[in-house]
Scaffold this active site. Structure first.
Site, PDB file in Angstrom:
ATOM      1  N   HIS A  70      34.113  21.961  65.885  1.00 51.85           N
ATOM      2  CA  HIS A  70      34.930  22.511  67.314  1.00 51.85           C
ATOM      3  C   HIS A  70      33.895  24.255  66.467  1.00 51.85           C
ATOM      4  O   HIS A  70      33.708  24.199  65.811  1.00 51.85           O
ATOM      5  CB  HIS A  70      36.725  22.966  66.706  1.00 51.85           C
ATOM      6  CG  HIS A  70      37.163  23.467  65.597  1.00 51.85           C
ATOM      7  ND1 HIS A  70      36.759  22.863  63.823  1.00 51.85           N
ATOM      8  CD2 HIS A  70      37.666  24.678  64.229  1.00 51.85           C
ATOM      9  CE1 HIS A  70      37.543  23.365  62.603  1.00 51.85           C
ATOM     10  NE2 HIS A  70      37.473  24.317  63.644  1.00 51.85           N
ATOM     11  N   HIS A  72      34.919  29.088  67.573  1.00 54.81           N
ATOM     12  CA  HIS A  72      35.730  29.427  67.684  1.00 54.81           C
ATOM     13  C   HIS A  72      35.376  30.816  68.445  1.00 54.81           C
ATOM     14  O   HIS A  72      33.770  31.089  68.299  1.00 54.81           O
ATOM     15  CB  HIS A  72      37.185  30.508  66.482  1.00 54.81           C
ATOM     16  CG  HIS A  72      37.327  28.989  65.578  1.00 54.81           C
ATOM     17  ND1 HIS A  72      38.665  28.466  66.208  1.00 54.81           N
ATOM     18  CD2 HIS A  72      37.472  29.166  64.349  1.00 54.81           C
ATOM     19  CE1 HIS A  72      38.773  28.207  64.896  1.00 54.81           C
ATOM     20  NE2 HIS A  72      37.886  28.287  64.066  1.00 54.81           N
ATOM     21  N   GLU A  76      35.820  33.193  61.853  1.00 53.57           N
ATOM     22  CA  GLU A  76      36.763  32.540  59.770  1.00 53.57           C
ATOM     23  C   GLU A  76      36.224  32.701  58.975  1.00 53.57           C
ATOM     24  O   GLU A  76      35.473  32.095  58.279  1.00 53.57           O
ATOM     25  CB  GLU A  76      37.096  30.832  60.597  1.00 53.57           C
ATOM     26  CG  GLU A  76      37.518  29.925  59.680  1.00 53.57           C
ATOM     27  CD  GLU A  76      37.677  28.418  59.748  1.00 53.57           C
ATOM     28  OE1 GLU A  76      38.030  28.472  61.282  1.00 53.57           O
ATOM     29  OE2 GLU A  76      37.571  27.540  58.819  1.00 53.57           O
ATOM     30  N   HIS A 115      31.975  23.750  63.457  1.00 51.98           N
ATOM     31  CA  HIS A 115      32.059  23.394  62.008  1.00 51.98           C
ATOM     32  C   HIS A 115      32.714  22.639  62.059  1.00 51.98           C
ATOM     33  O   HIS A 115      33.171  22.065  62.939  1.00 51.98           O
ATOM     34  CB  HIS A 115      32.000  24.848  61.493  1.00 51.98           C
ATOM     35  CG  HIS A 115      33.415  25.455  61.823  1.00 51.98           C
ATOM     36  ND1 HIS A 115      33.532  25.990  62.702  1.00 51.98           N
ATOM     37  CD2 HIS A 115      34.603  25.960  61.376  1.00 51.98           C
ATOM     38  CE1 HIS A 115      35.153  26.999  63.425  1.00 51.98           C
ATOM     39  NE2 HIS A 115      35.117  26.154  62.162  1.00 51.98           N
ATOM     40  N   HIS A 248      48.394  53.490  47.305  1.00 55.54           N
ATOM     41  CA  HIS A 248      47.242  53.962  47.782  1.00 55.54           C
ATOM     42  C   HIS A 248      47.574  53.462  49.112  1.00 55.54           C
ATOM     43  O   HIS A 248      48.737  53.101  49.758  1.00 55.54           O
ATOM     44  CB  HIS A 248      46.616  52.531  46.800  1.00 55.54           C
ATOM     45  CG  HIS A 248      46.774  51.197  47.482  1.00 55.54           C
ATOM     46  ND1 HIS A 248      48.081  50.362  46.789  1.00 55.54           N
ATOM     47  CD2 HIS A 248      45.825  50.410  48.747  1.00 55.54           C
ATOM     48  CE1 HIS A 248      47.210  49.177  47.534  1.00 55.54           C
ATOM     49  NE2 HIS A 248      46.561  49.346  48.368  1.00 55.54           N
ATOM     50  N   HIS A 250      44.729  52.216  52.917  1.00 53.45           N
ATOM     51  CA  HIS A 250      43.388  51.588  53.091  1.00 53.45           C
ATOM     52  C   HIS A 250      43.285  52.664  54.210  1.00 53.45           C
ATOM     53  O   HIS A 250      43.764  52.233  55.206  1.00 53.45           O
ATOM     54  CB  HIS A 250      43.870  50.380  53.778  1.00 53.45           C
ATOM     55  CG  HIS A 250      43.755  49.154  52.667  1.00 53.45           C
ATOM     56  ND1 HIS A 250      43.003  49.456  51.335  1.00 53.45           N
ATOM     57  CD2 HIS A 250      44.552  49.020  51.729  1.00 53.45           C
ATOM     58  CE1 HIS A 250      43.375  48.294  50.307  1.00 53.45           C
ATOM     59  NE2 HIS A 250      45.021  48.634  50.815  1.00 53.45           N
ATOM     60  N   HIS A 294      51.177  52.723  50.372  1.00 46.53           N
ATOM     61  CA  HIS A 294      52.657  51.527  49.234  1.00 46.53           C
ATOM     62  C   HIS A 294      52.021  50.861  48.503  1.00 46.53           C
ATOM     63  O   HIS A 294      51.132  51.553  47.820  1.00 46.53           O
ATOM     64  CB  HIS A 294      52.242  50.095  50.588  1.00 46.53           C
ATOM     65  CG  HIS A 294      50.127  49.654  50.868  1.00 46.53           C
ATOM     66  ND1 HIS A 294      49.402  49.939  51.944  1.00 46.53           N
ATOM     67  CD2 HIS A 294      50.016  48.359  50.774  1.00 46.53           C
ATOM     68  CE1 HIS A 294      48.566  49.300  51.144  1.00 46.53           C
ATOM     69  NE2 HIS A 294      49.022  48.626  50.773  1.00 46.53           N
ATOM     70  N   GLU A 308      45.014  40.628  50.040  1.00 47.46           N
ATOM     71  CA  GLU A 308      44.745  41.481  51.020  1.00 47.46           C
ATOM     72  C   GLU A 308      43.065  41.318  51.867  1.00 47.46           C
ATOM     73  O   GLU A 308      42.482  41.089  51.117  1.00 47.46           O
ATOM     74  CB  GLU A 308      44.331  42.540  49.767  1.00 47.46           C
ATOM     75  CG  GLU A 308      45.650  42.837  49.175  1.00 47.46           C
ATOM     76  CD  GLU A 308      45.009  44.120  48.473  1.00 47.46           C
ATOM     77  OE1 GLU A 308      43.897  44.775  48.831  1.00 47.46           O
ATOM     78  OE2 GLU A 308      46.105  44.839  47.375  1.00 47.46           O
TER      79      GLU A 308
END
Length: 364
Positions: A70, A72, A76, A115, A248, A250, A294, A308
């Site tokens: 398949h 996308h 991924e 893949h 911290h 992001h 957070h 994360e």
């Protein structure tokens, strides 16, 4: 039982205030797709509406079970949780890739790259992450689905074989199916006249040297280390009992988390006097909107592990402690009305995970 599992939501800290949207959803609360050969379940923006940048799929394959050929529209990224699998792919220039992956290994397939995934002798379980919060793994481009919806005379003309060659093709998308366990990888090699892909689709994250601190460790993986991973950056974080992922934020994108082991809590500061605390356990997905401050505190007796992830080619974070340490002392002092007791211990070097004896959280 739900209240006992979420003590900081049942009785929020006094510092919580305002309205922060839900930032937690468990894979255990999702729809399970059961197939002969494996299962899958997903957390997307349908389940966690705030999570617009990334979506996740938890999948397991039996020994020999296949996630069919398949592709996308989305990139991924995957983390192997248990067991072993064989992955295959072919890029737009006809260069192929065949590899085996095990616990702690990653793979990354760019958008549009076809893949497959197959469980080896011990089967496998893995996390898939896609760079679109509205993605669904049930709406991918599958080879069986395409064959089923193409006239047989067209298939015959395309491949140069009689229409009878397609008498037994699937009538619909197979998605996951049971097959025999493949032989050793050396017996599965297919030589392409164009060679193999120039950048590997696989990365051994657990073999990567971590950043270690007294409270745990962090392994950061982005395009600087895993060059093919252009759309998703990540960090594998270990927090020992009594330790925490420091305060911290992001500066580049929202954060999508997956909790692998243990339990913890996170307070998200959303500015303008707004903050909310959530409790997390293994199997939960957490989310932090772009630039929201957070922390993640280990509230259990075992080591807390989580991932994360970011829709970005680079991992970036800003440490509250380091920011204060690298700002003129008099300015910090007057801004917060603090004294030498704190000012003299601020760290100019970033510690992603912190632990200070006598100042740590331990379960009562």
């Amino acid at each position: 039982m739900r209240d006992l599992e979420n003590p900081d939501m049942l009785v929020p800290p006094k510092t919580d205030a305002g309205l922060v949207p839900n930032l937690k959803f468990s894979f255990s609360d999702t729809h399970m797709v059961l197939k002969n050969g494996g299962w899958s379940r997903e957390v997307t923006a349908r389940d966690l509406p705030i999570a617009t940048t990334l979506a996740g799929v938890n999948m397991s394959l039996t020994p020999g079970g296949v996630r069919e050929l398949h592709w996308h529209q989305q990139a991924e990224w995957s983390y192997m949780l248990l067991g072993h699998a064989r992955i295959t792919a072919v890029d737009q220039n006809g260069r192929n890739f065949i590899a085996d992956v095990g616990p702690g290994d990653l793979w990354y397939f760019p958008p549009g790259i076809p893949h497959s995934i197959q469980g080896l002798e011990d089967g496998c379980e893995f996390l898939l992450v896609f760079d679109d919060g509205h993605f669904s793994d049930l709406s991918t481009f599958s080879i069986s689905d395409w064959f089923a919806h193409t006239p047989k005379d067209v298939l015959s003309a395309n491949f140069g074989v009689p229409m009878s060659a397609f008498n037994h093709i699937p009538k619909e998308q197979v998605y996951i199916f049971q097959d025999k366990v493949p032989g050793p990888i050396d017996t599965q090699k297919v030589q392409s006249p164009y060679g193999t892909v120039p950048q590997t689709f696989k990365h051994r994250l657990l073999a990567q040297t971590p950043i270690k601190t007294p409270g745990g460790s962090v392994r950061i993986v982005d395009s600087t280390i895993f060059p093919i991973s252009k759309n998703i950056a990540a960090a594998l974080v270990e927090i020992k009992p009594g330790a925490m992922r420091e305060l911290h934020w992001h500066p580049n994108n929202d954060e999508w988390k997956y909790y692998l082991q243990g339990q913890g809590r996170m307070t998200v500061f959303a500015a303008n006097g707004v903050a909310r605390t959530f409790d997390y356990r293994a199997g939960d997905v957490g989310y932090v909107p772009f630039a929201n401050g957070h922390y993640i505190q280990n509230t259990g007796t075992e080591t807390l592990w989580f991932l994360e992830m970011f829709k970005s080619d680079r991992f970036q974070d800003v440490s509250l402690d380091q920011w204060m340490a690298l700002t003129p002392t008099e300015l910090v002092q007057s801004n917060l009305n603090i004294g030498p007791e704190l000012l003299n211990v601020l760290r100019k070097e970033k510690w992603p995970v912190v632990k200070y004896p006598g100042f740590s959280y331990y379960p009562r």
